[in-house]
Scaffold this motif. Structure first.
Motif, short mmCIF file in Angstrom:
data_model
loop_
_atom_site.label_atom_id
_atom_site.label_comp_id
_atom_site.label_asym_id
_atom_site.label_seq_id
_atom_site.Cartn_x
_atom_site.Cartn_y
_atom_site.Cartn_z
N ILE A 86 0.84 -1.20 0.00
CA ILE A 86 0.00 0.00 0.00
C ILE A 86 0.87 1.25 0.00
O ILE A 86 0.66 2.18 -0.78
CB ILE A 86 -0.93 0.01 1.23
N TYR A 118 -0.41 7.54 4.68
CA TYR A 118 -1.54 6.76 4.17
C TYR A 118 -1.52 5.36 4.77
O TYR A 118 -2.57 4.81 5.13
CB TYR A 118 -1.48 6.68 2.64
N PHE A 122 -4.45 3.72 6.90
CA PHE A 122 -5.11 2.50 6.46
C PHE A 122 -5.07 1.43 7.55
O PHE A 122 -6.08 0.74 7.78
CB PHE A 122 -4.46 1.96 5.18
N LYS A 126 -8.16 -0.52 9.11
CA LYS A 126 -8.25 -1.99 9.00
C LYS A 126 -8.34 -2.62 10.38
O LYS A 126 -9.18 -3.51 10.62
CB LYS A 126 -7.02 -2.51 8.25
N SER A 208 -15.06 -4.82 -6.65
CA SER A 208 -14.09 -3.94 -5.98
C SER A 208 -12.68 -4.24 -6.44
O SER A 208 -11.90 -3.33 -6.76
CB SER A 208 -14.19 -4.12 -4.45
N ILE A 212 -10.52 -1.46 -8.62
CA ILE A 212 -9.31 -0.89 -8.01
C ILE A 212 -8.08 -1.23 -8.85
O ILE A 212 -7.24 -0.37 -9.14
CB ILE A 212 -9.12 -1.40 -6.57
N THR A 231 -4.67 -3.76 -3.76
CA THR A 231 -6.05 -4.08 -4.13
C THR A 231 -6.68 -5.06 -3.16
O THR A 231 -7.85 -4.88 -2.76
CB THR A 231 -6.08 -4.66 -5.55
N GLU A 233 -5.97 -5.59 0.00
CA GLU A 233 -6.22 -4.94 1.29
C GLU A 233 -7.46 -4.05 1.25
O GLU A 233 -8.28 -4.06 2.16
CB GLU A 233 -5.00 -4.12 1.71
N HIS A 234 -7.58 -3.26 0.19
CA HIS A 234 -8.73 -2.36 0.10
C HIS A 234 -10.03 -3.13 -0.15
O HIS A 234 -11.10 -2.72 0.33
CB HIS A 234 -8.50 -1.32 -1.00
N THR A 235 -9.94 -4.24 -0.88
CA THR A 235 -11.11 -5.08 -1.08
C THR A 235 -11.59 -5.64 0.25
O THR A 235 -12.80 -5.65 0.55
CB THR A 235 -10.80 -6.22 -2.05
N LEU A 237 -11.12 -4.35 3.20
CA LEU A 237 -11.66 -3.25 3.99
C LEU A 237 -13.10 -2.94 3.57
O LEU A 237 -13.99 -2.74 4.42
CB LEU A 237 -10.79 -2.00 3.82
N ILE A 238 -13.34 -2.92 2.27
CA ILE A 238 -14.68 -2.65 1.75
C ILE A 238 -15.65 -3.75 2.17
O ILE A 238 -16.77 -3.49 2.65
CB ILE A 238 -14.65 -2.52 0.21
#
Length: 248
Positions: A86, A118, A122, A126, A208, A212, A231, A233-235, A237-238
């Motif tokens: 990230i 950032y 994050f 998380k 997602s 991303i 990607t 990690e953000h998936t 989180l979503i």
């Protein structure tokens, strides 16, 4: 069978800090191919370890503290490698505005201030949502998210190009990927059996992940391991946020 066992131990050793005591592990293109379909299993193992730890700690500590500790442990179990990705991606994103080579920025051993900030933000988000999920004892949701976020790799990476000698290119260079995609549906079936709102989470996970990664591909002109870590990690989180919102 040996190829599958090698792929499992490779996936476990590469994508987690769980020690693997295997000598003379044979790694080839077939190993990489099977690794893709075994990554969701690694996610399930990590989730199971965290859930077990949370249940144990709840016997001795306040459930909120236990959940917080286990949330941090989850990130540690895969060696924070996705968190590092990230930071690298964010550094490369902002460096590209000044005309710098994004790929070189990602591979530098140092990190920039924006990437560090950032990354910290994050991790707080998380750990926060993981703590909330574990505190509410939504263990099935956590398990399903850990599986689905990694399942995206086998279904979506064929739409992107990677370096010719990269692990992912070598994995998709072999035949039999379609059969493995069919086999991977077992994860989805298991998720439907143990959880609720699985179809929503599965579609959201695929959407997602693809969106991303597509944005990163358009921005950099390539995708690599750092982009995948970002990607994934953000998936997660979503999915954790929306999944918990639906349940509660």
């Amino acid at each position: 069978m040996k190829q599958i066992s090698n792929a499992f131990f490779f996936a476990l050793s590469y994508f987690s800090i769980i020690p693997v005591f295997v000598k003379n592990m044979e790694i080839n293109n077939e190993t990489y191919k099977y690794t893709l379909v075994l990554l969701p299993l690694v996610g399930a193992i990590l989730a199971s370890l965290v859930i077990g730890l949370n249940l144990g700690l709840n016997e001795f500590f306040n459930p909120l503290y236990s959940a917080f500790v286990c949330a941090v442990v989850y990130l540690a179990l895969y060696g924070f490698i996705h968190t590092e990705a990230i930071i690298d991606v964010v550094d490369a994103w902002f460096a590209s505005y000044s005309g710098k080579d994004a790929y070189k920025i990602m591979k530098e051993s140092t990190i920039g201030a924006i990437g560090a900030l950032y990354g910290v933000a994050f991790v707080l988000l998380k750990v926060g949502i993981l703590t909330y999920v574990l505190y509410e004892k939504q263990y099935v949701l956590f398990l399903i998210v850990c599986i689905l976020s990694r399942l995206n790799l086998i279904y979506l990476l064929g739409y992107f190009k990677f370096s010719k000698d990269s692990f992912l290119s070598l994995a998709f260079a072999n035949s039999g990927i379609f059969q493995l995609k069919i086999f991977a549906l077992i994860y989805v079936m298991v998720a439907f059996f143990i959880g609720s709102n699985v179809l929503v989470l599965f579609v959201l996970s695929l959407a997602s992940f693809y969106i991303i990664l597509k944005i990163l591909n358009k921005k950099f002109g390539f995708v690599n391991g750092d982009c995948l870590g970002f990607t994934l990690e953000h998936t997660e989180l979503i999915l954790l946020n929306i999944g918990l919102a639906i349940i509660l």
